[in-house]
Design a protein around this motif. Sequence first.
Motif, PDB file in Angstrom:
ATOM      1  N   ARG A 131       0.809  -1.233  -0.133  1.00  0.00           N
ATOM      2  CA  ARG A 131       0.128  -0.084  -0.006  1.00  0.00           C
ATOM      3  C   ARG A 131       0.794   1.269   0.053  1.00  0.00           C
ATOM      4  NH1 ARG A 131      -3.494  -0.398   4.904  1.00  0.00           N
ATOM      5  NH2 ARG A 131      -4.589   1.624   4.240  1.00  0.00           N
ATOM      6  N   GLN A 132       1.994   1.277   0.785  1.00  0.00           N
ATOM      7  CA  GLN A 132       2.791   2.508   0.833  1.00  0.00           C
ATOM      8  C   GLN A 132       3.483   2.490  -0.494  1.00  0.00           C
ATOM      9  OE1 GLN A 132       2.832   4.747   3.333  1.00  0.00           O
ATOM     10  NE2 GLN A 132       4.346   5.942   1.945  1.00  0.00           N
ATOM     11  N   ARG A 133       4.000   1.570  -1.171  1.00  0.00           N
ATOM     12  CA  ARG A 133       4.779   1.611  -2.340  1.00  0.00           C
ATOM     13  C   ARG A 133       3.909   2.080  -3.146  1.00  0.00           C
ATOM     14  NH1 ARG A 133       5.244  -4.161  -5.138  1.00  0.00           N
ATOM     15  NH2 ARG A 133       5.076  -3.438  -7.486  1.00  0.00           N
ATOM     16  N   LEU A 134       2.662   1.751  -3.525  1.00  0.00           N
ATOM     17  CA  LEU A 134       1.552   2.236  -4.470  1.00  0.00           C
ATOM     18  C   LEU A 134       1.322   3.769  -4.127  1.00  0.00           C
ATOM     19  CD1 LEU A 134      -0.438   1.978  -6.565  1.00  0.00           C
ATOM     20  CD2 LEU A 134      -2.182   1.255  -5.026  1.00  0.00           C
ATOM     21  N   LYS A 135       1.022   4.239  -2.762  1.00  0.00           N
ATOM     22  CA  LYS A 135       0.837   5.552  -2.573  1.00  0.00           C
ATOM     23  C   LYS A 135       2.109   6.393  -2.941  1.00  0.00           C
ATOM     24  CE  LYS A 135       0.060   8.354   1.667  1.00  0.00           C
ATOM     25  NZ  LYS A 135      -0.160   8.282   3.055  1.00  0.00           N
ATOM     26  N   SER A 136       3.519   6.015  -2.682  1.00  0.00           N
ATOM     27  CA  SER A 136       4.479   6.573  -2.995  1.00  0.00           C
ATOM     28  C   SER A 136       4.397   6.992  -4.374  1.00  0.00           C
ATOM     29  CB  SER A 136       5.654   5.867  -2.383  1.00  0.00           C
ATOM     30  OG  SER A 136       5.770   5.950  -0.986  1.00  0.00           O
ATOM     31  N   SER A 137       4.293   5.925  -5.140  1.00  0.00           N
ATOM     32  CA  SER A 137       4.367   5.934  -6.708  1.00  0.00           C
ATOM     33  C   SER A 137       3.429   6.877  -7.227  1.00  0.00           C
ATOM     34  CB  SER A 137       4.218   4.634  -7.327  1.00  0.00           C
ATOM     35  OG  SER A 137       5.133   3.445  -6.924  1.00  0.00           O
ATOM     36  N   LEU A 138       2.158   7.018  -6.599  1.00  0.00           N
ATOM     37  CA  LEU A 138       1.233   7.657  -7.226  1.00  0.00           C
ATOM     38  C   LEU A 138       1.369   9.505  -6.906  1.00  0.00           C
ATOM     39  CD1 LEU A 138      -2.133   5.966  -6.426  1.00  0.00           C
ATOM     40  CD2 LEU A 138      -1.441   6.512  -8.525  1.00  0.00           C
ATOM     41  N   LYS A 139       1.991   9.454  -5.858  1.00  0.00           N
ATOM     42  CA  LYS A 139       2.498  11.033  -5.465  1.00  0.00           C
ATOM     43  C   LYS A 139       3.495  11.603  -6.095  1.00  0.00           C
ATOM     44  CE  LYS A 139       0.644  11.425  -0.828  1.00  0.00           C
ATOM     45  NZ  LYS A 139       0.763  11.784   0.659  1.00  0.00           N
ATOM     46  N   ALA A 140       4.585  10.520  -6.364  1.00  0.00           N
ATOM     47  CA  ALA A 140       5.639  10.964  -7.273  1.00  0.00           C
ATOM     48  C   ALA A 140       5.164  11.258  -8.821  1.00  0.00           C
ATOM     49  CB  ALA A 140       6.542   9.766  -7.268  1.00  0.00           C
ATOM     50  N   LEU A 141       4.310  10.357  -9.193  1.00  0.00           N
ATOM     51  CA  LEU A 141       3.422  10.757 -10.628  1.00  0.00           C
ATOM     52  C   LEU A 141       3.145  12.340 -10.533  1.00  0.00           C
ATOM     53  CD1 LEU A 141       2.058   7.715 -11.771  1.00  0.00           C
ATOM     54  CD2 LEU A 141       3.524   9.139 -13.016  1.00  0.00           C
ATOM     55  N   GLU A 142       2.239  12.698  -9.702  1.00  0.00           N
ATOM     56  CA  GLU A 142       1.607  13.737  -9.531  1.00  0.00           C
ATOM     57  C   GLU A 142       2.466  15.161  -9.090  1.00  0.00           C
ATOM     58  OE1 GLU A 142      -1.867  13.902  -6.835  1.00  0.00           O
ATOM     59  OE2 GLU A 142      -3.043  12.842  -8.644  1.00  0.00           O
ATOM     60  N   ARG A 143       3.666  14.720  -8.478  1.00  0.00           N
ATOM     61  CA  ARG A 143       4.626  15.785  -8.098  1.00  0.00           C
ATOM     62  C   ARG A 143       5.355  16.218  -9.639  1.00  0.00           C
ATOM     63  NH1 ARG A 143       5.854  13.048  -3.385  1.00  0.00           N
ATOM     64  NH2 ARG A 143       7.493  12.078  -4.421  1.00  0.00           N
ATOM     65  N   ALA A 144       5.799  14.942 -10.418  1.00  0.00           N
ATOM     66  CA  ALA A 144       6.284  15.440 -11.630  1.00  0.00           C
ATOM     67  C   ALA A 144       5.446  15.771 -12.834  1.00  0.00           C
ATOM     68  CB  ALA A 144       7.205  13.688 -11.844  1.00  0.00           C
ATOM     69  N   ARG A 145       4.111  15.348 -12.586  1.00  0.00           N
ATOM     70  CA  ARG A 145       3.305  15.949 -13.754  1.00  0.00           C
ATOM     71  C   ARG A 145       1.866  16.323 -12.959  1.00  0.00           C
ATOM     72  NH1 ARG A 145       2.177  11.240 -17.695  1.00  0.00           N
ATOM     73  NH2 ARG A 145       1.220  12.872 -18.861  1.00  0.00           N
ATOM     74  N   PRO A 146       2.258  17.562 -12.591  1.00  0.00           N
ATOM     75  CA  PRO A 146       1.103  18.310 -11.569  1.00  0.00           C
ATOM     76  C   PRO A 146      -0.025  18.648 -12.321  1.00  0.00           C
ATOM     77  CG  PRO A 146       2.831  20.063 -11.913  1.00  0.00           C
ATOM     78  CD  PRO A 146       3.181  18.619 -12.552  1.00  0.00           C
TER      79      PRO A 146
END
Length: 320
Positions: A131-146
């Motif tokens: 769950r934490q792995r998925l959450k981190s990946s989603l947040k990284a995507l949104e930071r890179a492509r806001p």
Amino acid sequence: SFGGANSRRASVVHGPAGIGKSALGIEMAHFASVPGRLFSCSVRIVCVDSWDLTALLESIAEEVESLAGQSRVQLRPCSASSRASLQAAAPEQLWSASPCSSYELRRPPPLPTKGMGTAHHDALASIQPVRQRLKSSLKALERARPRARFLVVLDDEAGAVSGCLEVQRLLGEMLENTYHLHILILSREPVYWSLGTTKVLNIPLKGLAEADATRLFLQRVHRPLGPHDFLPTSILAAHSAGGVGAAMVPPDKAARLEAASLRLRGHPLIQRLEGHPGRIREASSRVTPGGPSLLDLAAFLEPYGELQDVPAAALSPRLL
């Protein structure tokens, strides 16, 4: 439902098996992910073929990580949330705190109950690493492509989303931890429970219109249609309109298909198939040389559109 002022972040397209939900999801993914469109290069499809919560979460995480790689987004390495860490954990560490395993997930009760959220907390807590792995990946995507929007299409063949509160809590958590993630669920049943705080828009997928249903049927039959396939009143009407005999065979293929499609309008078999693409394909596969007539097939169609084998004694006599 995902665009415009009244856009929704979670939608369900529901309908019976074979109605075309998976095909719709694939077409939607191709269309929406074209560069310049709403989910430009940002759509992933996940097939849900079991009620295994761990497998579902892993599949979603892998697709999100694949999207991050395609977008050249650097994901922060996290050994505690890796798949290896999850597999290395002892089974009792993963599941002892949960009253149900990933293969025995609860169906939602008929009515909401007070404290429902805490009743199902343990099943999700037991898979905290992924769950934490998925959450981190989603947040990284949104930071890179806001400004980018992302779409995850869940092809729910197993009914896990509509039937399991843990899956619904998981999807709600994904939506609450992101701003631009959207989820499209393809399901046999509607989903009326909210995903976290997100209301779900349910869209029924109906059958084909009669004209489209007849064309699909005619494209898949294995013999020409004859008078024995139609009711006597239909044959008389076709004769009076010049639709039987020599006039029954127009000069080109498109004209022949259109003439046959017109004759099939209102046919008992077409009406009973109700525009269901899967049932239409199944029925048309039975229209073979020496096989049953369309009237025979209509008589042996089950209430839910399934075809029985037509006994030889029940075949109608050929009127050729």
